[in-house]
Design an enzyme around this catalytic site. Structure first.
Site, PDB file in Angstrom:
ATOM      1  N   HIS A 465      37.700  45.334  44.687  1.00 51.03           N
ATOM      2  CA  HIS A 465      37.771  46.628  45.369  1.00 51.03           C
ATOM      3  C   HIS A 465      38.573  47.630  44.548  1.00 51.03           C
ATOM      4  O   HIS A 465      38.173  48.780  44.365  1.00 51.03           O
ATOM      5  CB  HIS A 465      38.410  46.442  46.749  1.00 51.03           C
ATOM      6  CG  HIS A 465      38.609  47.715  47.502  1.00 51.03           C
ATOM      7  ND1 HIS A 465      39.740  48.494  47.364  1.00 51.03           N
ATOM      8  CD2 HIS A 465      37.816  48.361  48.392  1.00 51.03           C
ATOM      9  CE1 HIS A 465      39.639  49.560  48.130  1.00 51.03           C
ATOM     10  NE2 HIS A 465      38.479  49.497  48.770  1.00 51.03           N
ATOM     11  N   CYS A 851      34.134  83.163  37.955  1.00 47.74           N
ATOM     12  CA  CYS A 851      35.333  82.731  37.245  1.00 47.74           C
ATOM     13  C   CYS A 851      36.349  82.048  38.154  1.00 47.74           C
ATOM     14  O   CYS A 851      37.463  81.764  37.732  1.00 47.74           O
ATOM     15  CB  CYS A 851      35.986  83.914  36.534  1.00 47.74           C
ATOM     16  SG  CYS A 851      36.484  85.258  37.632  1.00 47.74           S
TER      17      CYS A 851
END
Length: 893
Positions: A465, A851
């Site tokens: 895991h 941006c």
């Protein structure tokens, strides 16, 4: 059944599909696991894939809505079980030779370890004796029964896991053994009775003997696991919609725990899951069920050991792995079981892998003719590429290696030891770098993964895991290290050294090294495969990719990573630092005290202008003729000027005894207090500041022009783009554009030079989007500032919301993902699209860019590609992500 018919079944049924009725195209309905089992049955044949059926995600959604099985579901399950009985020649839960079933979850998108599983359904006090007789192995039969009671108790009825674990520990101690697989049949009989007693004590009921009742309850529990805490947390972290639901696969059990030297279970990857090299990798355990492997509670063997123990099985597995990779045209993660020498493939799925492995697979797939460049790019999780830019140990560093574990997820990290997910979150929230240390991890530790710089475990391997989740999140991970971890005492012992919580360690997930030394971390470079893959993306994408850079170092890094210019240079960021901040304070105080042209204002502007010119020269040099968009000053004034900012100056004046100086400073403090605003983020910023203090923007334009002319004299002239921030009205832009061009022309005339300067605006207010057609008439470009546009559209401060509101909204499903990370398509995205279309309608030559931070988010880039915008701009380290995401967006529109 066709995929169209399958989609119709979402609302009305059928609710159940046999493995021979499904296909890979039915993933939405059958989940990843069910769709892959159906497809795999077709590819490898029913002899290799144990038979079964899948209960659809639609049934789960209906169950979650009503709290009951949808009408007809139980009858369809009964019919499917009867078909399995006919195919296997056994009856489900029979007393003589019982057919046993597994029940597993399977969402449409991979959620490893988040949902629930129950194995060995059909065992009871009678059938366990029948299984013992037919198998000739009473120990195996009772081990299977105790596993059923434990898993059923924990998953279906919510019994605490520690009760079972304590009983197991007592049983091992009583027998004098160290591993569950060493327990005798007698010990397992006693242990199972103890488990049944725990079940009855906790639930007030006897364990269900009827196999159909076991199955019914298990299916309901797997449905309910869709909304368990760890699954909800995982969906929030990965942007997975709540409404998908999970399918449930019911499959004939095969047993890797039949004892002897010819049974076992494992997980295998068609390639090395860390590097992507074309050699199968994986873990297996003799005499074990699959859950033992992925739980990470026993140290595994690798495929080389499987080849030694069972060479024919290893050969068959290698062939199957290659066949599955060719068929799915992607790297595969396969679960398998060997029962008395016979290989069964239980599951395959596209393997989660770090960026390094994704790049290697994509490159090899194109070289081998398996995929086109466009298809190969589609196999890469663009967001994961950031992991390639993570630090590594300095190759020249000398350090003492405490131990070496499994190199489970690449990259290096260092920080303070923490022993729990909560501690990781708390200490990271205070700005501390931490390493999460656990014996093994479970789904409950996911939140700690998000906070930690790296993960270190003492158990498990590359398919544990910890390894899978760390690779998926791009976190360095070392697993299976020789550590003695005391969670209660919060200490870690390794080779005679004891470290406690808060002590520093460093881990290298690429080599498995662990050290307590403060190793220098260095930035990685691109290898040739990565460069070639990026070149494919550059050849496919239409959208440009620029970098957000406020310093020469940022500009150089952005260019190195492939930026085609700078889409945002925030000039206010150039003024941070004690000396520069003092000049900015002087400028604002002078502007507030006097009319333009006053001596002290001119002096402050001249000093700032010289600093700006020097910065711009270095930025233009780094970009070497590429476009550079410079945003004129847009400071929330409180960041520079407040009464508190004069505290040291006032303290010094009071101590000096100079009354004139004290009067002067107090006057400055009074002016600062007058300049303070109730809501500075919506106050004197951007265009408003430029209109209030016109000489400020004129100074910046002169500095830009002087720097550009100087660079042009040395070589290639920069493509200068001057951006006016926070425009809401066209009249603001008209006036500020005029002043900017006048200042530029005057500067060029003084220098005897000629230079093209484009002037545009940042679109970051809803009103600007609505009237974008008017604004575009006076703009050369639009650059969407999605950070502020998101804040002003939804009325939330990003910084404030991060503390409480965002977690609440994400937890309640109001936000699927944070709108500050991925564009809010329905709201903010609609405004961007509206403004883009209106702007181009007025000015066909208008350049459109974005941006904000969304410029580096692949999901947002995909949306921007649909508008389409001309370029995205993002932080330097996200430029490679944007290059690949822009190419992927090209293929999706």
């Amino acid at each position: 059944m066709s995929s169209e018919t399958a989609v119709q079944a979402r609302a009305t049924g059928p609710w159940v599909f046999g493995f021979d009725q499904g296909s890979a195209e039915m993933r939405e309905l059958l989940g990843n696991k069910g769709a892959n089992l159906a497809e795999m049955t077709s590819v490898l044949g029913p002899d290799r894939v144990p038979g079964g059926f899948t209960i659809t995600t639609a049934a789960c959604v209906e169950y979650m809505r009503t709290g009951e099985f949808p009408a007809g579901l139980e009858g369809e399950i009964d019919a499917a079980v009867e078909q399995l009985e006919r195919d296997a020649g056994k009856r489900f839960g029979a007393e003589d030779d019982p057919l046993l079933l597994s029940v597993r979850s399977g969402a449409p998108v991979s959620m490893p370890g988040m949902l629930d599983t129950v194995l060995n359904l059909g065992l009871n006090q009678s059938s366990v004796e029948g299984l013992a007789r037919v198998s000739g192995d009473g120990r195996f039969a009772w081990d299977s029964y105790r596993r059923l009671v434990q898993m059923f108790g924990e998953v279906v009825r919510g019994l605490p896991a520690m009760g079972f674990e304590d009983a197991l520990t007592e049983a091992r101690r009583a027998e004098g053994v160290t591993d569950d697989s060493e327990l005798s049949e007698g010990a397992l009989r006693t242990l199972t009775d103890r488990f049944l007693g725990l079940y009855a004590e906790h639930t007030g009921e006897s364990f269900p003997e009827a196999p159909r009742e076991q199955l019914r309850q298990a299916v309901g529990a797997v449905f309910q696991s869709w909304n368990n805490d760890r699954a909800v947390t995982y969906r929030r972290l990965n942007g997975i919609p709540d409404e998908l639901g999970t399918a449930v696969t019911v499959q004939r059990m095969v047993f890797g725990n039949r004892g002897g030297a010819d049974s076992g279970s494992g997980v295998a990857f068609s390639r090395d899951p860390t590097t992507g090299e074309p050699e199968p990798e994986g873990d297996f355990l003799m005499n074990a069920q699959g859950e033992d492997v992925v739980a990470g509670v026993r140290n595994t063997e690798d495929l080389a050991d499987l080849a030694r123990r069972m060479p024919e099985v290893h050969r068959q597995l290698s062939e199957d792995l290659a066949q599955l990779e060719r068929h799915y045209r992607d790297m595969q993660d396969v679960e398998y079981t060997v029962e008395e020498g016979r290989l069964y493939i239980l599951q395959t799925r596209n393997a989660k892998r770090p960026a390094q492995a994704a790049i290697r697979f994509a490159h090899d797939a194109v070289s081998d003719g398996l995929l086109s460049r466009e298809q190969a790019l589609g196999t890469i999780d663009a967001a994961s590429l950031e992991a390639l830019l993570h630090p590594t140990f300095d190759p020249s560093a000398e350090y003492t290696e405490l131990t070496r574990g499994v190199a489970a997820s690449p990259g290096a990290a260092k920080g303070a030891i923490v022993f729990s997910a909560k501690e990781a979150k708390d200490r990271a929230g205070e700005g501390e770098d931490v390493i999460l240390v656990r014996p093994f991890t479970s789904a409950d530790d996911v939140a700690g993964f998000q906070s930690a710089r790296g993960i270190l475990t003492s158990q498990g391997g590359k398919s544990s895991h910890a390894a899978i989740v760390a690779r998926g999140m791009g976190r360095p991970c070392v697993a299976g290290a020789a550590l003695e971890i005391d969670l209660e005492g919060r200490t870690m012992g390794v080779n005679g050294t004891t470290l406690k919580a808060g002590d520093s360690i460093a881990i290298d997930g690429s080599t498995g090294a662990v050290t307590a030394d403060d190793v220098e971390l260095v930035e990685p470079g691109f290898d040739e495969r990565f460069r070639e893959v990026l070149s494919w993306a550059d050849g496919i994408r239409r959208m440009g990719v620029r970098g957000n850079a406020d310093t020469p170092d940022d500009a150089a890094r952005a260019r190195e990573l492939g930026a085609e210019g700078i889409g945002l240079c925030r000039t206010e960021h150039m003024f941070f630092g004690p000396d520069r901040e003092e000049l900015v304070r002087d400028m604002f105080i002078a502007a507030a005290r006097h009319e333009a042209g006053a001596e002290d204002l001119e002096r402050a502007l001249a000093s700032l202008g010289e600093l700006q010119r020097a910065d711009f020269i270095e930025i233009f040099q780094a970009m070497s003729g590429l476009p550079v968009t410079i945003r004129l000053l847009d400071p929330p004034m409180h960041e520079f000027v407040s009464a508190a900012s004069f505290a040291q100056e006032l303290e010094k004046a009071e101590a000096s005894g100079d009354s004139a100086e004290l009067v002067r400073v107090r006057e400055r403090v009074a002016i600062a207090e007058e300049l303070e605003e109730v809501n500075p983020m919506l106050g004197t910023r951007g265009a408003r500041l430029g209109l209030l203090v016109p000489t400020l923007y004129e100074m910046q334009v002169r500095a830009i022009v002087r720097a550009a002319v100087e660079i042009a004299e040395e070589g290639e002239a920069p493509a200068v783009e001057i951006m006016i921030p926070l425009i809401a009205y066209d009249a603001e832009l008209v006036e500020l554009r005029r002043r900017a061009l006048d200042a530029a022309e005057k500067a060029m005339k003084e220098l005897g030079a000629s230079l093209e300067c484009k002037v545009g605006t940042m679109i970051e207010l809803p009103r600007a989007c609505v009237v974008a057609g008017e604004i575009a008439a006076d703009a050369d470009f639009f650059s969407f500032g999605t950070n502020d546009l998101t804040q002003t559209t939804i009325g939330l401060s990003r910084d404030d919301a991060e503390r409480e509101l965002l977690p609440l909204y994400l937890g309640q499903g109001i936000f699927a993902r944070s709108p500050f990370e991925t564009i809010d398509v329905a709201g903010v995205g609609r405004l961007v699209k509206l403004a883009a279309e209106a702007g181009r309608g007025t000015n066909p030559d208008l350049t459109l860019g974005i941006c904000g931070e969304h410029g580096g988010d692949p999901a947002s880039i995909d949306f921007f590609g649909s508008i389409p915008l001309d370029y995205v701009s993002c932080s330097p380290y996200r430029v490679p992500i944007a290059r690949v995401a822009a190419a992927q967006a090209e293929g999706s529109h």
